[in-house]
Design a protein around this motif. Structure first.
Motif, PDB file in Angstrom:
ATOM      1  N   VAL A  52       0.862  -1.181   0.000  1.00  0.00           N
ATOM      2  CA  VAL A  52       0.000   0.000   0.000  1.00  0.00           C
ATOM      3  C   VAL A  52       0.899   1.231   0.000  1.00  0.00           C
ATOM      4  N   ALA A  53       0.634   2.140  -0.924  1.00  0.00           N
ATOM      5  CA  ALA A  53       1.426   3.371  -1.015  1.00  0.00           C
ATOM      6  C   ALA A  53       0.474   4.560  -1.145  1.00  0.00           C
ATOM      7  N   ARG A  54       1.018   5.730  -0.921  1.00  0.00           N
ATOM      8  CA  ARG A  54       0.232   6.955  -1.025  1.00  0.00           C
ATOM      9  C   ARG A  54       0.854   7.896  -2.038  1.00  0.00           C
ATOM     10  N   VAL A  55       0.006   8.607  -2.750  1.00  0.00           N
ATOM     11  CA  VAL A  55       0.481   9.650  -3.653  1.00  0.00           C
ATOM     12  C   VAL A  55       0.951  10.832  -2.811  1.00  0.00           C
ATOM     13  N   VAL A  56       2.127  11.338  -3.125  1.00  0.00           N
ATOM     14  CA  VAL A  56       2.686  12.449  -2.330  1.00  0.00           C
ATOM     15  C   VAL A  56       2.611  13.755  -3.111  1.00  0.00           C
TER      16      VAL A  56
END
Length: 241
Positions: A237-241
């Motif tokens: 799981v990753a997040r847009v920065v």
């Protein structure tokens, strides 16, 4: 053993045999991210739409992108009108969640597609095969490489892939996704529908590929004729920065 010379329809075989094998992965990702009413979800390489259907059943607004024309047509036929599937990434974002459940495979969508319809804070799920020693299907994947006369591909580092796409990894997990088939013929058709053997079929021909898949399935045949292949898949799981 005589090869299973039956007509193959990869998109339909994916929809009817193989796609359901990944239900535990879809469910684990959705549960972790709280996918539900109010969630706007985009699924890349969405296949024939089962993962989208599951998201919609949780109350999400689900959209998919899939470059295989036959899979798009099947998805549109089986999904409710509220769920849309297009051959390109839709431009009606941003989305709250973007899924790439086949990110570790030879996907039709690249890293830039992960963020094209996203905004800062959007959750992105990247998934693929787990450790080789935890995947009964690993020898079949190596068989596909050998028949295609190519070097085995190392496992994709999903966290590194996320970083290259400009994302910030925030978590990961592993999910058991056993491949269970009613019989050997279904196993051959299901595995061929994944796309992992496409290059092998082009190089060695369908009859040879089917014959070798059948031989490689021998350790996984059970007394009742079914085929059972325990596998573990992993996701980041990753997040847009």
């Amino acid at each position: 053993m005589t090869p299973t010379l039956v007509p193959h329809h990869p998109a339909r075989d994916w929809a009817e045999i193989q796609e359901r094998m990944l239900v535990p992965l879809y469910e684990a990702a959705y549960e972790r991210l709280g996918v539900g009413p109010g969630t706007r979800l985009l699924g890349l390489d969405c296949g024939t739409g089962l993962a989208l259907l599951m998201a919609a059943a949780r109350g999400a607004s689900a959209t998919g992108a899939e470059r295989d024309h036959a899979r798009v047509e099947l998805a549109r036929a089986r999904l409710p009108e509220s769920v849309t599937v297009a051959p390109e990434v839709p431009g009606d974002g941003p989305y709250d969640v973007v899924t790439a459940f086949h990110a570790a495979d030879r996907t039709a969508f690249g890293p830039a597609d992960l963020t094209r319809a996203a905004q800062p804070g959007t959750a992105v799920v990247l998934a693929g095969w787990g450790p080789p020693e935890r995947c009964a299907t690993e020898p079949l994947l190596r068989l596909a490489d050998r028949l295609a006369d190519r070097r085995p591909s190392p496992r994709t580092d999903l966290a590194a892939l996320a970083v290259r796409a400009g994302l910030r990894p925030v978590g990961s997990g592993r999910v058991a996704c056993p491949f269970g088939y009613a019989d050997e013929g279904s196993a051959v058709r299901g595995l061929l529908s994944t796309g992992a053997f496409d290059a092998a079929v082009r190089a060695a021909g369908p009859s040879q590929v089917e014959k070798e898949i059948e031989e490689a399935l021998a350790p996984y045949r059970r007394a009742d004729g079914t085929v059972w292949m325990p596998n573990v898949f992993r996701y980041v799981v990753a997040r847009v920065v």
